[in-house]
Enzyme design. Sequence first.
Site, PDB file in Angstrom:
ATOM      1  N   LEU A  25      -0.692   7.623   8.499  1.00 54.44           N
ATOM      2  CA  LEU A  25      -1.126   6.190   9.702  1.00 54.44           C
ATOM      3  C   LEU A  25      -0.447   5.079   9.131  1.00 54.44           C
ATOM      4  CD1 LEU A  25      -4.587   6.805  10.369  1.00 54.44           C
ATOM      5  CD2 LEU A  25      -2.209   7.099  12.441  1.00 54.44           C
ATOM      6  N   LYS A  74       0.590   3.153   4.447  1.00 52.57           N
ATOM      7  CA  LYS A  74      -0.355   2.844   3.399  1.00 52.57           C
ATOM      8  C   LYS A  74       0.431   1.469   2.926  1.00 52.57           C
ATOM      9  CE  LYS A  74       4.525   3.708   1.484  1.00 52.57           C
ATOM     10  NZ  LYS A  74       5.275   4.873   0.406  1.00 52.57           N
ATOM     11  N   GLY A  75      -0.098   1.027   2.055  1.00 52.79           N
ATOM     12  CA  GLY A  75      -0.024  -0.195   1.187  1.00 52.79           C
ATOM     13  C   GLY A  75       0.102  -0.489  -0.122  1.00 52.79           C
ATOM     14  N   GLY A  76      -0.131  -1.691  -0.702  1.00 48.24           N
ATOM     15  CA  GLY A  76      -0.520  -1.744  -2.609  1.00 48.24           C
ATOM     16  C   GLY A  76      -1.502  -0.787  -2.991  1.00 48.24           C
ATOM     17  N   PHE A  77      -2.890  -0.754  -2.714  1.00 51.18           N
ATOM     18  CA  PHE A  77      -4.004   0.167  -3.290  1.00 51.18           C
ATOM     19  C   PHE A  77      -3.771   1.594  -2.116  1.00 51.18           C
ATOM     20  CE2 PHE A  77      -5.121  -4.217  -3.604  1.00 51.18           C
ATOM     21  CZ  PHE A  77      -4.678  -4.439  -4.383  1.00 51.18           C
ATOM     22  N   GLY A  78      -3.665   1.775  -1.414  1.00 50.74           N
ATOM     23  CA  GLY A  78      -4.315   2.974  -0.331  1.00 50.74           C
ATOM     24  C   GLY A  78      -3.307   3.348   0.427  1.00 50.74           C
ATOM     25  N   LYS A 121      -9.093   5.997   4.794  1.00 47.55           N
ATOM     26  CA  LYS A 121      -8.701   5.421   4.015  1.00 47.55           C
ATOM     27  C   LYS A 121      -8.680   5.701   2.776  1.00 47.55           C
ATOM     28  CE  LYS A 121      -7.764   0.698   2.332  1.00 47.55           C
ATOM     29  NZ  LYS A 121      -7.790  -0.549   2.720  1.00 47.55           N
ATOM     30  N   ASP A 142      -4.610 -12.147   4.475  1.00 49.53           N
ATOM     31  CA  ASP A 142      -3.613 -11.265   3.950  1.00 49.53           C
ATOM     32  C   ASP A 142      -3.262 -11.126   5.638  1.00 49.53           C
ATOM     33  OD1 ASP A 142      -1.589 -10.487   2.870  1.00 49.53           O
ATOM     34  OD2 ASP A 142      -2.395  -7.928   2.497  1.00 49.53           O
TER      35      ASP A 142
HETATM   36  N1  LIG Z   1      -8.164   1.644  11.298  1.00 51.29           N
HETATM   37  C1  LIG Z   1      -6.406   2.136  11.664  1.00 51.29           C
HETATM   38  N2  LIG Z   1      -6.407   2.762  12.187  1.00 51.29           N
HETATM   39  C2  LIG Z   1      -4.925   3.146  12.533  1.00 51.29           C
HETATM   40  N3  LIG Z   1      -4.538   2.577  11.312  1.00 51.29           N
HETATM   41  C3  LIG Z   1      -4.724   1.837  10.271  1.00 51.29           C
HETATM   42  C4  LIG Z   1      -6.007   1.941  10.505  1.00 51.29           C
HETATM   43  N4  LIG Z   1      -6.130   0.545   8.978  1.00 51.29           N
HETATM   44  C5  LIG Z   1      -4.977   0.667   9.028  1.00 51.29           C
HETATM   45  N5  LIG Z   1      -3.668   1.153   8.932  1.00 51.29           N
HETATM   46  C6  LIG Z   1      -2.813   1.305   8.748  1.00 51.29           C
HETATM   47  O1  LIG Z   1      -2.040   1.582   7.875  1.00 51.29           O
HETATM   48  C7  LIG Z   1      -1.876   0.452   6.487  1.00 51.29           C
HETATM   49  C8  LIG Z   1      -2.305   0.310   5.350  1.00 51.29           C
HETATM   50  O2  LIG Z   1      -3.835  -0.135   5.503  1.00 51.29           O
HETATM   51  P1  LIG Z   1      -4.262  -1.378   4.622  1.00 51.29           P
HETATM   52  O3  LIG Z   1      -3.837  -2.551   4.774  1.00 51.29           O
HETATM   53  O4  LIG Z   1      -5.862  -1.292   4.702  1.00 51.29           O
HETATM   54  O5  LIG Z   1      -4.047  -0.383   3.392  1.00 51.29           O
HETATM   55  P2  LIG Z   1      -3.898  -1.646   2.146  1.00 51.29           P
HETATM   56  O6  LIG Z   1      -3.822  -0.531   1.256  1.00 51.29           O
HETATM   57  O7  LIG Z   1      -5.302  -2.402   1.555  1.00 51.29           O
HETATM   58  O8  LIG Z   1      -3.061  -2.165   2.608  1.00 51.29           O
HETATM   59  P3  LIG Z   1      -2.511  -3.683   1.588  1.00 51.29           P
HETATM   60  O9  LIG Z   1      -0.939  -3.518   0.179  1.00 51.29           O
HETATM   61  O10 LIG Z   1      -1.267  -3.595   2.344  1.00 51.29           O
HETATM   62  O11 LIG Z   1      -3.392  -4.363   1.435  1.00 51.29           O
HETATM   63  C9  LIG Z   1      -2.073  -0.804   7.794  1.00 51.29           C
HETATM   64  O12 LIG Z   1      -0.735  -1.319   7.520  1.00 51.29           O
HETATM   65  C10 LIG Z   1      -1.792  -0.133   9.371  1.00 51.29           C
HETATM   66  O13 LIG Z   1      -0.717   0.341   9.239  1.00 51.29           O
END
Ligand SMILES: Nc1ncnc2c1ncn2[C@@H]1O[C@H](COP(=O)(O)OP(=O)(O)OP(=O)(O)O)[C@@H](O)[C@H]1O
Length: 623
Positions: free
Chosen positions: A37, A39-43, A68, A162
Site C-alpha cells: 500500500l 512505503k516510507g523511510g523505515f518500513g 506495517k 511529519d
Molecule cells: N493504515 C494504512 N492503510 C493504508 N495505507 C497506509 C496505512 N498506513 C500507511 N499507509 C501507506 O503507507 C505509506 C507509508 O506508511 P508510513 O508513513 O507509516 O511508513 P514510514 O516508513 O513510517 O514512512 P516515512 O518514511 O514517511 O515516515 C503511507 O504514506 C501510506 O500511503
Amino acid sequence: MALAHGKDKHDDDDAFPTPPAKVTVGGSPQFLVHQQLGKGGFGQVLKGVRAFPRASKDPHKPMHVAIKFEHKTSKGLTSKGVPYEWDIYQQLGDTPGLPMLLHKGFQDNFCVMIMELLGKSLWDICNVPHRTSLSEQYAACVAVECLSILEGIHEKGYVHGDVKPENLCLGAEVNGSEKKLFLVDLGLASKWRNQFRHLEYSQRPDDFRGTIRYASVHAHLGRQTSRRDDLESLGYTLIFLLNGELPWQGFTGDNKGFLVAKQKVSTSLEALCSRCSPPFQQFLEYAISLSFKETPNYKACQKLFEPLLGDPSTRKLAVDYGVHAGKVGQKRQRHPSFEETAMTHDLTLDKDGNLRKKLRTGFPAQQFLTIYDHRDTQKQRYHYNVSTTRLDTHISVGRADNLVITAVASYNELWLVVMDADPRVKDQRHIVTDNSHLRTSRPSESCATELLPREWISQYWDRGYFITAIAGSKSWQAMVVMTKGRPYQQQSYKVSAHFPCEWVRRKHSDGFMVTCCATIGSRDNYYWVVVVTAGAGFETQAVELDFVYPSEAIHHYWDRGYRITSVGASPDQIAVVMSLAPGYAAEAPQETLRTSTFPATHIKEKWDKDLYIAAACFGPMVS
Ligand SMILES: Nc1ncnc2c1ncn2[C@@H]1O[C@H](COP(=O)(O)OP(=O)(O)OP(=O)(O)O)[C@@H](O)[C@H]1O
C-alpha cells in the site's frame, strides 16, 4: 551546517526485505499478506486479508487490514528493539483521525503492526500520470479535517512532526470511510509538553527531523518541535495539493536541507500563495507567526476555510470537525475569534478583512546588528567605514589614548573597529591577512584553515595572548585581534564551510565556550571561523543560528539570565552566541539594534544610558 539529514520519500528507493506471506502477531487472527500500500523511510505497509474469514461488524475484527513491517535492523527502533511508533500509538491510539491499532508483535525478524485499513493517500491521489491538483474546496476540507486531527494529537501532549500528503490518507472503501481523512505515521511524533509543562526552547541546528519539502523553518533550524510546526507543515502541504509543486523542489546534494530552508525563508507568502484564495495565505501567515509555546487557535483557522467548503453534498471529503470539538464529557471552551487572534499576533486586517502581517516578505536585506551592554561610565570610541589602508592609523591613535580593540566587523570591504578603555589588558596585537591570491578561487575546506594566519596566532598563543576579536571581509581578508591580560586558559578555532555545530557541542562538553565568530568570503562562497576558549568565565552557552534575527530565542535566553556574548553573520545566516555567567545580574540590561547603515547617531543615545557596544556584525535580516 548539515541540515540535510531529513528524509524525502521520493529520494530513496532502498529495497526492503521481503515480508512473510502470512502474519499472526499479538493474539491476532491469521492474515494473508497481499499487495503493498505504501512505503516510507523505515518500513513498508501491505494489505492483509483474514485467512479464515468470519464475518463480524466489530471494527476491531476486520476482514481487511493494513500491516506495517519494520525490519529488526531498522533505524526507527528504540533501544528496546521496538519501533518508536509503537510507544506513541500507546499514548495516542484512540485519537480521532488516526488509524486504529489492532495488534502488534514480532515475526520473522520483522516488527509487525496490524492496523485499520485506509484508502489512498493524498499524494497517491495527486500523483497520477497527468498529475492533478486538488480543488480549493477539497483542500479546504483537508485543512479543516487535518486541523481537527492535529488538535486531538496536540491535546494529548504530542506533535505529529511529519504532516505531508503521503501521510494524509482517506478511509478505505471496504470500511465505508472513503470520505474521511486520517493522518498516519507517528514515527516522528514527539512530546511538546511533559505532564503539564511545555518543554523548554532549545536548538540543535544540525539536528533535522522531518521531510525536507514540508518541514517548518524551525524544524530545519533544529529547534525543539512545538505545535506551530505541524501547522506550518500543513500550510505547505495545502499549497502543494493546490499547485502540485512547491518553489523549493529540485535541490539536490548534501546541502539540500540548507538550500530548501533558505528558499523557504526567502519566498514571500504572497508569491507562494499567489494562485490560491486568501484563506491559504492567511493560514500560513498565522502558522509562521505562532510563538514556540503558543496554543494554536484551531477553531479560528478552521473558520477561515469555511467559505471555501461549499455545499456538503458536493464535498469529496466529509467535514465533521464537531466530532473533536464537542466530545462527550469535554468542557466547552471559548475560542477567541480570528480577529482577536489577529490582534494578539500583531496581524492586521486589511479593508477586505484579510489578515496581513509583514512576515516573509521575501526581501533580503543586509543590516548591522549591534549589541549594547550596560557598564558604569566607560570610555568607548568607534571607527566605521574604515578602509584596510587606514586601519592601522585609527588603531594607533586609539592605542595612544590607552584604548584597546573590543569588537571588529567587516561590511562592503570596510571595517568597523570598536575601542574601549580596559585596564585589564596588558598588551594587544592585530593583523589583517592579505589572502588576495584567493580572490579568484574558493579555497578547499582542507586549505581553508590557511585563511587565518596560523603561525602568527601560534606565536602569540605561546606568549600568553588570546584571540579576542575576529572579522572577515568579502575579499577573503581576515582581521584577528589577540590580547594579553584575559584570564583565558586555552583556545582553539575552526574554519568550516558551515557553522560547526557538532564541533562546538564537543568543545562545550570539554569546557570550551565560543568567544568569537565571523565569516570570511562573499555570497555563496564563504567560510565560518569560530573561536572557542577554556576559562572564558561562562557557565553555559547557547548558540542560535537563524536566517533572520532570532528575536524569540534571544528573549527566551535573556529571560533566563543569558547575555549575547558574540555575534557573527554569513550572507545567509546569523549566529548569536548567548552565555550565562555568574556575574550577570538578571536586571543588567542588554539591548540590540538592527540598522541598515552604521547606527552612529543611535550610539550616542546608548552611551547616554551607559550602554556600550559589546559586539557587532553585518549580515542578513530577511524580513
Ligand atoms: N493504515 C494504512 N492503510 C493504508 N495505507 C497506509 C496505512 N498506513 C500507511 N499507509 C501507506 O503507507 C505509506 C507509508 O506508511 P508510513 O508513513 O507509516 O511508513 P514510514 O516508513 O513510517 O514512512 P516515512 O518514511 O514517511 O515516515 C503511507 O504514506 C501510506 O500511503
